[in-house]
Design a protein around this motif. Structure first.
Motif, PDB file in Angstrom:
ATOM      1  N   THR A 171       0.835  -1.200   0.000  1.00 46.21           N
ATOM      2  CA  THR A 171       0.000   0.000   0.000  1.00 46.21           C
ATOM      3  C   THR A 171       0.872   1.255   0.000  1.00 46.21           C
ATOM      4  O   THR A 171       2.079   1.188   0.239  1.00 46.21           O
ATOM      5  CB  THR A 171      -0.920   0.014   1.230  1.00 46.21           C
ATOM      6  OG1 THR A 171      -0.112   0.065   2.417  1.00 46.21           O
ATOM      7  CG2 THR A 171      -1.795  -1.234   1.276  1.00 46.21           C
TER       8      THR A 171
ATOM      9  N   VAL B   5     -11.346  -2.463  -8.620  1.00 44.35           N
ATOM     10  CA  VAL B   5     -10.149  -1.726  -9.043  1.00 44.35           C
ATOM     11  C   VAL B   5     -10.345  -1.036 -10.390  1.00 44.35           C
ATOM     12  O   VAL B   5      -9.387  -0.488 -10.962  1.00 44.35           O
ATOM     13  CB  VAL B   5      -8.909  -2.649  -9.083  1.00 44.35           C
ATOM     14  CG1 VAL B   5      -8.678  -3.273  -7.727  1.00 44.35           C
ATOM     15  CG2 VAL B   5      -9.024  -3.716 -10.174  1.00 44.35           C
ATOM     16  N   GLY B   6     -11.579  -1.050 -10.901  1.00 42.98           N
ATOM     17  CA  GLY B   6     -11.897  -0.253 -12.081  1.00 42.98           C
ATOM     18  C   GLY B   6     -11.681  -0.927 -13.410  1.00 42.98           C
ATOM     19  O   GLY B   6     -11.533  -0.249 -14.434  1.00 42.98           O
ATOM     20  N   HIS B   7     -11.706  -2.263 -13.432  1.00 45.04           N
ATOM     21  CA  HIS B   7     -11.496  -2.973 -14.692  1.00 45.04           C
ATOM     22  C   HIS B   7     -12.546  -4.066 -14.890  1.00 45.04           C
ATOM     23  O   HIS B   7     -12.214  -5.256 -15.024  1.00 45.04           O
ATOM     24  CB  HIS B   7     -10.093  -3.555 -14.748  1.00 45.04           C
ATOM     25  CG  HIS B   7      -9.033  -2.513 -14.864  1.00 45.04           C
ATOM     26  ND1 HIS B   7      -8.700  -1.897 -16.059  1.00 45.04           N
ATOM     27  CD2 HIS B   7      -8.255  -1.933 -13.909  1.00 45.04           C
ATOM     28  CE1 HIS B   7      -7.748  -1.011 -15.851  1.00 45.04           C
ATOM     29  NE2 HIS B   7      -7.463  -1.006 -14.563  1.00 45.04           N
TER      30      HIS B   7
ATOM     31  N   LEU C 121      -2.930  -4.828 -12.460  1.00 46.19           N
ATOM     32  CA  LEU C 121      -4.144  -4.033 -12.254  1.00 46.19           C
ATOM     33  C   LEU C 121      -4.465  -3.878 -10.769  1.00 46.19           C
ATOM     34  O   LEU C 121      -4.751  -2.782 -10.281  1.00 46.19           O
ATOM     35  CB  LEU C 121      -5.313  -4.691 -12.983  1.00 46.19           C
ATOM     36  CG  LEU C 121      -5.186  -4.808 -14.512  1.00 46.19           C
ATOM     37  CD1 LEU C 121      -6.372  -5.548 -15.088  1.00 46.19           C
ATOM     38  CD2 LEU C 121      -5.041  -3.425 -15.148  1.00 46.19           C
TER      39      LEU C 121
ATOM     40  N   TRP D 200      -3.722  -0.426  -8.233  1.00 51.23           N
ATOM     41  CA  TRP D 200      -4.811   0.223  -7.480  1.00 51.23           C
ATOM     42  C   TRP D 200      -4.480   0.266  -5.992  1.00 51.23           C
ATOM     43  O   TRP D 200      -4.635   1.308  -5.338  1.00 51.23           O
ATOM     44  CB  TRP D 200      -6.106  -0.539  -7.733  1.00 51.23           C
ATOM     45  CG  TRP D 200      -7.335   0.060  -7.135  1.00 51.23           C
ATOM     46  CD1 TRP D 200      -8.182   0.963  -7.707  1.00 51.23           C
ATOM     47  CD2 TRP D 200      -7.876  -0.218  -5.832  1.00 51.23           C
ATOM     48  NE1 TRP D 200      -9.208   1.269  -6.851  1.00 51.23           N
ATOM     49  CE2 TRP D 200      -9.050   0.555  -5.684  1.00 51.23           C
ATOM     50  CE3 TRP D 200      -7.487  -1.043  -4.778  1.00 51.23           C
ATOM     51  CZ2 TRP D 200      -9.827   0.528  -4.528  1.00 51.23           C
ATOM     52  CZ3 TRP D 200      -8.270  -1.065  -3.634  1.00 51.23           C
ATOM     53  CH2 TRP D 200      -9.408  -0.299  -3.503  1.00 51.23           C
TER      54      TRP D 200
ATOM     55  N   GLU E  31      -1.844   2.868  -4.655  1.00 49.60           N
ATOM     56  CA  GLU E  31      -2.224   4.280  -4.588  1.00 49.60           C
ATOM     57  C   GLU E  31      -3.048   4.605  -3.353  1.00 49.60           C
ATOM     58  O   GLU E  31      -3.465   5.757  -3.174  1.00 49.60           O
ATOM     59  CB  GLU E  31      -3.023   4.643  -5.841  1.00 49.60           C
ATOM     60  CG  GLU E  31      -2.228   4.529  -7.133  1.00 49.60           C
ATOM     61  CD  GLU E  31      -3.093   4.759  -8.364  1.00 49.60           C
ATOM     62  OE1 GLU E  31      -4.347   4.801  -8.194  1.00 49.60           O
ATOM     63  OE2 GLU E  31      -2.539   4.875  -9.466  1.00 49.60           O
ATOM     64  N   ARG E  32      -3.268   3.613  -2.479  1.00 52.96           N
ATOM     65  CA  ARG E  32      -4.146   3.805  -1.330  1.00 52.96           C
ATOM     66  C   ARG E  32      -3.483   3.311  -0.042  1.00 52.96           C
ATOM     67  O   ARG E  32      -2.590   2.474  -0.086  1.00 52.96           O
ATOM     68  CB  ARG E  32      -5.475   3.069  -1.564  1.00 52.96           C
ATOM     69  CG  ARG E  32      -6.328   3.704  -2.654  1.00 52.96           C
ATOM     70  CD  ARG E  32      -7.387   2.755  -3.192  1.00 52.96           C
ATOM     71  NE  ARG E  32      -8.251   3.427  -4.161  1.00 52.96           N
ATOM     72  CZ  ARG E  32      -7.900   3.628  -5.431  1.00 52.96           C
ATOM     73  NH1 ARG E  32      -6.731   3.208  -5.883  1.00 52.96           N
ATOM     74  NH2 ARG E  32      -8.733   4.256  -6.255  1.00 52.96           N
TER      75      ARG E  32
ATOM     76  N   VAL F 218      -7.694   0.556   1.642  1.00 52.33           N
ATOM     77  CA  VAL F 218      -7.820  -0.676   0.857  1.00 52.33           C
ATOM     78  C   VAL F 218      -8.735  -1.671   1.549  1.00 52.33           C
ATOM     79  O   VAL F 218      -9.650  -2.235   0.940  1.00 52.33           O
ATOM     80  CB  VAL F 218      -6.423  -1.299   0.622  1.00 52.33           C
ATOM     81  CG1 VAL F 218      -6.558  -2.713   0.041  1.00 52.33           C
ATOM     82  CG2 VAL F 218      -5.593  -0.425  -0.309  1.00 52.33           C
TER      83      VAL F 218
END
Length: 415
Positions: free
Chosen positions: A257, A280-282, A307, A311, A314-315, A320
Motif C-alpha cells: 500500500t 479496481v476499475g477494470h 491491475l 490500485w 495508490e491507497r 484498501v
C-alpha cells in the motif's frame, strides 16, 4: 477473555481440569516441539499432564525462543497445564519410577529415536504389560521403521522432504524453509487428533486395549502441501515455485500500500475475483473468456497483479481494507506480532488471552486452540520451573519416602 491461572503445586492433579479429557492422565516424555505441543493440547482440554524432563539438563524446550530475566517465554505456553518432574529414564531407578507412573496413565507421548525406550526397558511390550490400556504416542522424524528410521529427524528435514521447501519461495530463488516450527506444529496437532481417536477406540473396545501410534514429522506436512505425488503419478508433472502466486487462481498475492504496509488478496471463488476487478476499475477484464476459471486467471497473473497492485499501491492500508470489505472482496493485512496483539477481532474473540503467571504476573499467550460449546478447555496454569512437582508426584502419588527421594536426588536420578 482472561483465564486465571494459579501457582498451587497440586493444581492439575487427576480430574482437576475442565474439558472433554477430564480424568485422562498423560505422561509427556517428549521434547522440541511436536510431542510437547500434542501434550499441551491434551492438557488444554482437561487431561492431567505430567511433564518428564532430564533432572540435570532440563528439557530442551526451555532453551528455545526468547527469555525474560532468564526465564523462557515459550516454555510458559508449551508447558502450560503440565506438572513437571525431573526424572532420568536412562537411570534404572528413574526407569522403574516411570513404569510406576505408567500404571495409572492413559497416554505416554515420547519422541526418542527408535529403539531408545526399548534399550531402557520401557518399550511398548513392557509398558503394555504393565498397562494394556495405554496409548503410546511415538513421534519421530521418519517413523519407527524403514531405511531412515535411525536417522536424526527434525522439522527442518520434514519441511525439505515433504515438498514444502521446493514449492516455497520466488521462482528464481532457492527453496525456502519457514522461520518457525511448521512441520513440528502440524505434527503436534495431528498427534493430538490421533491420540483422541485411540482413546475413543479404547472406550469402545471390550478389552479396553490401548495401542501404539507411530507418528512421523513428514506425513502431516505432506498433507498440507497437497496432492503433488498424485499429480506426478498421473500426469508426470512436478510443481515449481511461484512466490506468493497460486497455480489455481488469480489475483492472489501480497500487495504494498502507499503507506508502506502489505495486504494479501485471495480470489478462490469466481464471484470474489469478479468483485476485485470491478472494485479496481477494470470490469472489462471480467468479460474475457479466460477469466471464467481459476486456471485461466492464473495464466494471466501478470496482467491481474498489475491491475490490482497498481490500485492498491495508490491507497493506504486502511482505505484498501475498507473498500475491499465494502465490496465483499477478500483481503487481509499482513501482520507482525504487534499488529496481531492489537487487532480487535483477535482480542475480542479470545484467540489471545491473558493468564496469571507466577513469574511475570499477567501474561499474554495463545488461547486454547478451538472453542467447544459444552466442554471448553482452559489454561489452568503456565509452564513451571524444572522439577516443581517432583516431590508432590513421587511422594504423594507414588509413595516414595523422603529418604528414598533424597537418595535419588543425590544420584541425580530425579530432581
Amino acid at each position: 477473555m482472561t483465564t486465571s491461572a494459579q501457582a498451587d503445586p497440586a493444581q492439575g492433579a487427576p480430574g482437576s481440569g475442565p474439558g472433554p479429557l477430564r480424568g485422562i492422565r498423560v505422561i509427556d516424555a517428549s521434547t522440541i516441539l511436536a510431542g510437547p505441543l500434542c501434550a499441551q493440547l491434551l492438557g488444554d482440554f482437561g487431561a492431567d499432564v505430567i511433564k518428564i524432563e532430564h533432572p540435570v539438563a532440563g528439557d530442551g524446550m526451555r532453551g528455545h525462543g526468547e527469555s525474560k530475566n532468564g526465564i523462557p517465554l515459550w516454555w510458559k505456553e508449551i508447558s502450560r497445564n503440565k506438572r513437571t518432574i525431573g526424572l532420568s529414564l536412562s537411570d534404572p531407578d528413574g526407569a522403574a519410577l516411570f513404569r510406576r507412573l505408567v500404571e495409572d496413565a492413559d497416554v505416554v507421548v515420547e519422541n526418542f529415536r527408535p529403539g531408545t525406550l526399548e534399550r531402557w526397558g520401557l518399550g511398548p511390550d513392557v509398558l503394555h504389560g504393565i498397562n494394556p490400556g495405554l496409548v503410546l504416542v511415538r513421534i519421530t522424524g521418519f517413523g519407527q521403521t524403514g531405511p531412515y528410521a535411525s536417522r536424526a529427524g527434525f522439522g527442518t528435514l520434514a519441511e525439505a522432504m515433504s515438498g514444502f521447501a521446493h514449492l516455497t519461495g520466488e521462482p528464481d530463488g532457492p527453496p525456502t524453509l519457514p522461520a518457525f516450527g511448521l512441520a513440528d506444529t502440524i505434527c503436534g496437532i495431528a498427534a493430538s487428533s490421533a491420540t483422541t481417536m485411540a482413546l475413543y477406540h479404547r472406550e469402545r473396545d471390550p478389552e479396553h486395549r490401548g495401542q501404539v501410534i507411530d507418528m512421523n514429522l513428514i506425513e502431516p506436512i505432506m498433507a498440507a502441501v497437497g496432492p503433488s505425488p498424485t499429480v506426478y503419478d498421473q500426469l508426470g508433472v512436478i510443481g515449481h515455485r511461484h512466490g506468493n502466486r497460486s497455480t489455481n487462481n488469480s489475483p492472489r498475492n501480497t500487495y504494498r500500500t502507499c503507506d508502506g504496509h502489505w495486504v494479501a488478496v485471495s480470489t478462490s471463488a469466481q464471484r470474489i475475483a469478479e468483485r476485485v476487478l470491478e472494485l479496481v476499475g477494470h470490469p472489462e477484464v471480467v468479460e474475457e473468456d479466460w477469466f471464467a476459471t481459476g486456471g485461466g486467471r492464473a495464466a494471466h497473473a501478470d496482467l491481474l497483479d498489475g491491475l490490482v497492485g497498481g490500485w492498491i499501491g495508490e491507497r493506504t492500508r486502511e482505505k484498501v481494507i475498507a473498500e475491499f470489505t465494502a465490496a465483499g472482496a477478500a483481503v487481509a493485512p499482513v501482520y507482525d506480532a504487534r499488529d496481531l496483539v492489537e487487532d480487535p477481532h483477535i482480542r475480542e474473540t479470545g484467540m489471545l488471552t491473558t493468564v496469571e503467571d507466577e513469574d511475570f504476573g499477567p501474561l499474554l499467550m495463545h488461547n486454547v486452540m478451538w472453542r467447544m460449546s459444552r466442554t471448553p478447555g482452559a489454561i489452568r496454569f503456565t509452564g513451571r520451573a524444572r522439577g516443581a512437582d517432583t516431590e508432590h508426584v513421587l511422594t504423594e502419588e507414588l509413595g516414595v519416602s523422603p529418604g528414598e527421594l533424597a537418595a535419588l536426588r543425590e544420584r541425580k536420578a530425579v530432581s
